[in-house]
Design an enzyme around this catalytic site. Structure first.
Site, PDB file in Angstrom:
ATOM      1  N   GLU A  16       0.858  -1.186   0.000  1.00  0.00           N
ATOM      2  CA  GLU A  16       0.000   0.000   0.000  1.00  0.00           C
ATOM      3  C   GLU A  16       0.883   1.221   0.000  1.00  0.00           C
ATOM      4  OE1 GLU A  16      -4.050  -1.235   2.378  1.00  0.00           O
ATOM      5  OE2 GLU A  16      -2.821   0.416   3.104  1.00  0.00           O
TER       6      GLU A  16
ATOM      7  N   ASP B 136      -5.874   9.989   9.437  1.00  0.00           N
ATOM      8  CA  ASP B 136      -4.602   9.451   9.905  1.00  0.00           C
ATOM      9  C   ASP B 136      -4.186  10.009  11.249  1.00  0.00           C
ATOM     10  OD1 ASP B 136      -3.476   7.584   7.895  1.00  0.00           O
ATOM     11  OD2 ASP B 136      -3.858   9.279   6.556  1.00  0.00           O
TER      12      ASP B 136
ATOM     13  N   TYR C 222     -10.997  -4.031   2.555  1.00  0.00           N
ATOM     14  CA  TYR C 222     -10.154  -3.541   3.640  1.00  0.00           C
ATOM     15  C   TYR C 222     -11.047  -3.278   4.848  1.00  0.00           C
ATOM     16  CZ  TYR C 222      -6.443  -0.696   5.854  1.00  0.00           C
ATOM     17  OH  TYR C 222      -5.493  -0.194   6.700  1.00  0.00           O
TER      18      TYR C 222
END
Lengths: 395, 270
Positions: free
Chosen positions: B49, B60, B174
């Site tokens: 990734e 994040d 995912y």
């Protein structure tokens, strides 16, 4: 109800939507459902209206600025006195609405971002009123610029968390609030302060702020027997502007101007004027709208003397109104805003917030060319006590 | 056959589970990050990734935020990331998934991206902030050029949505292990296992679990119920430490070898 409702996905034309991490999709669905069930509920509206009246002090006056009008020698200038609302700005209207909604949803912890600190203070105030835990995210650069508001929030029992990333301003505070929300989504309500972010926030904030325009509409009819020729409001994310404009959108004879932060000039990084020549569309913090960005799609730094206008994007409904040509968007520079800050203080005994001073600055620029019997309503979105230190650095 | 399904088919044939490391392209610099990808590919990475740097990475945690900022300070943008993939392709055929926020891709143009990414050898694209109905057009455009839009699921995803996502998912799914931002943690939440079991009812696609995985124990735990484990912040933190201390490639190699059980059949550098 007019034609300015978004579609069910939260789009006005091609602007708006819901660009969020997967974790937030279900909570936003839940929020949307809760909001729509309250929106037309008589009990909810009655509680909201009672708090606006007794706690916020609404309706706020529509004040004829006689000396300013005489001095400038043009249109009659009316000020919608949101600076007289409890906590000193329009922000509290939205906070009351959303805290009532959060309570309805059973959330016990409220988080919010703030730029100038007015939304943070309003959030902390309403949380104190209802005994809710309150965490406010604020860029450290803004904490420096708005020290007084930081103290007020802490006095009201809120925890103020400084955000040191990026430009250390509003955008970065929103990122951090989103990170908190995504982590604590079970218990936490994110009380977004402007007509920004993922659906349903732009709609919800607009609805809660539209009380400004509804009052002004009645007040001007009462005072002048007719609608104004022009409405003027500053635009950061755009909540005070959309709040004033919304009730007038269906009256085509009423012109509207949104005033963005022109900062130090048109170079990228020197301003927060999203509609300036070369403007582009992008996606930031949950919504698609006009956006200050570079050729690589990185978000550009912004600058304004007023923290509340210092943001790279603009609410999606404004993007739509811009493209439709219904609202015109212009900018006022730091210097023009500071001059207006001083002028209004001296002529009317009203110290405006530096944000609102941008709207006054544009009125000063154009009113001389308007007939004496024309009428302007300016949204004086907040008071300037918080800005006296900043102004002292410049004036 | 495309590289991602081929990879999962070969893992299944070997009765193995997958390891998917993440790094930001351009951190600590563009040349070294390319070498890190090759090192990872030679040391047990099944899919890579590759993070596309962005100024406002709202999903994040601090480790990847800082990494993204370093890459931006190095002037690494989407076109540089694509160039890097092109160069990697002459040396390795490890599947590569771009991990990005929407705005840099939107600015580049989704069709141009699809075309250029396919030409460069990108296999999948994962967009943190374009899910649900906002992803439909993008997914269609990418798949015209043979690129999979990797779908995300999270513990807050309802069964109704899981079914919908599974119906259009491509490559692999995912699964975000917990509500929150990226960042290493010492334990993987039970929420992840529950999520994977819920999703299994709707899909036969491989499911990878990511967010907060940083140890061998966590990887082995994820492998019990999912098809692959994603390790991001822990690797990025190694890269960050190496900026001051040097030997980036050795550090990453040693760290990854420590993460993975010593499978005899796992390709590894001598």
């Amino acid at each position: 109800m007019n034609n300015y409702e978004p579609n069910e996905r939260g789009y006005w034309g091609e602007y708006g939507g819901r660009f969020v991490p997967e974790t937030l999709v279900a909570p936003l669905d839940e929020l949307t459902e809760a909001y729509f069930s309250c929106r037309d509920d008589a009990g909810f509206r009655a509680e909201f209206d009672a708090l606006l009246r007794d706690f916020v002090g609404r309706p706020t006056p529509l004040y004829y600025a006689e000396r300013l009008t005489d001095q400038l020698g043009g249109a009659k200038i009316y000020l919608k006195r949101e600076d007289l609302a409890h906590t000193g700005a329009h922000k509290i209207n939205n906070c009351i609405g959303q805290v009532l909604l959060a309570r309805q949803m059973g959330k016990s912890r409220i988080i919010a971002e703030t730029g100038a600190g007015q939304h943070g203070v309003a959030t902390a105030t309403v949380c104190a009123r209802f005994g809710l835990e309150c965490v406010i995210y604020m860029g450290t650069e803004d904490m420096r610029r708005q020290e007084l508001n930081v103290f007020r929030m802490r006095l009201l029992g809120a925890e103020v968390r400084g955000v040191d990333s990026g430009s250390k301003t509003l955008k970065d505070a929103i990122n951090e609030a989103l990170r908190d929300w995504v982590t604590n989504v079970e218990t936490t309500y994110y009380l977004l302060g402007s007509a920004l972010g993922p659906h349903p926030y732009p709609l919800m904030v607009r609805d809660f702020q539209s009380v400004i325009g509804r009052e002004a509409y009645e007040q001007i009819l009462e005072k002048e027997g007719r609608l104004p020729d022009l409405l003027v409001a500053c635009v950061g994310g755009g909540s005070n502007a959309i709040g004033l404009f919304h009730a007038f959108l269906d009256d085509p004879a009423v012109r509207m101007i949104g005033v963005e932060a022109g900062g130090t000039g048109p170079a990228l990084g020197g301003h927060a004027a999203r509609f300036l020549a070369g403007a582009s569309v992008g996606v930031l913090q949950g919504t698609k709208s006009y956006l200050l960005q570079d050729a690589n799609g990185q978000i550009a730094p912004t600058h304004s003397v007023s923290a509340g206008l210092d943001y790279a994007s603009i609410g999606p409904e404004h993007a739509f109104l811009h493209d439709e040509g219904r609202v015109e968007y212009v900018s006022a520079s730091d210097d023009e805003a500071l001059a207006a800050f001083k002028a209004l203080s001296e002529t009317e005994g009203i110290i405006p917030a530096l944000e609102s001073a941008h709207a006054v600055a544009h009125v000063i620029k154009i009113t001389g060319n308007m007939p004496r019997d024309s009428i302007i309503v300016v949204n004086l979105s907040g008071r300037g006590d918080k800005d006296v230190n900043t102004a002292a650095e410049y004036l | 056959m495309k590289r991602i399904p081929e990879k999962f088919a070969s893992l299944a044939a070997d009765e193995r589970k997958g390891f998917i490391p993440f790094l930001s392209a351009g951190d600590p610099d563009i040349v070294t990050s390319k070498e890190i990808v090759l090192t990872l590919a030679n040391n047990g990475a099944d899919i890579i990734e590759l993070g596309v740097p962005f100024t406002d990475p709202m999903a994040d945690g601090p480790t990847i935020q800082a990494s993204s900022m370093r890459a931006l300070e190095n002037g690494v943008f989407l076109d540089d990331v694509l160039q890097m993939v092109r160069e990697i392709r002459s040396e390795a055929d490890v599947p590569i998934v771009l991990f990005s926020y929407l705005n840099p891709l939107h600015r580049y143009g989704i069709e141009d991206l699809a075309k250029d990414a396919a030409a460069a050898g990108v296999d999948g694209v994962l967009i943190t902030d374009a899910v649900d109905t906002e992803a439909v057009e993008i997914s269609n455009m990418l798949s015209q050029y043979g690129i999979d839009l990797i779908s995300l699921i999270a513990p807050t995803t309802t069964d109704e949505r899981l079914e919908k996502i599974a119906a259009s998912a491509m490559g692999f799914i995912y699964a975000v292990s917990r509500a929150g931002v990226t960042g290493a943690q010492t334990e993987t939440a039970d929420a992840a296992e529950l999520l994977v079991r819920r999703a299994r009812r709707f899909t036969d696609l491989p499911i990878a679990v990511g967010f907060g995985i940083s140890t061998r124990e966590q990887i082995e735990d994820v492998w019990k119920y999912a098809d692959a484990a994603v390790v991001g912040s822990a690797i990025v933190a190694e890269i960050e430490r190496s900026i001051a201390e040097g030997d980036t490639l050795d550090r990453v190699r040693n760290f990854v070898r420590g993460l993975l059980p010593p499978f005899a059949n796992r390709a590894a550098e001598p």
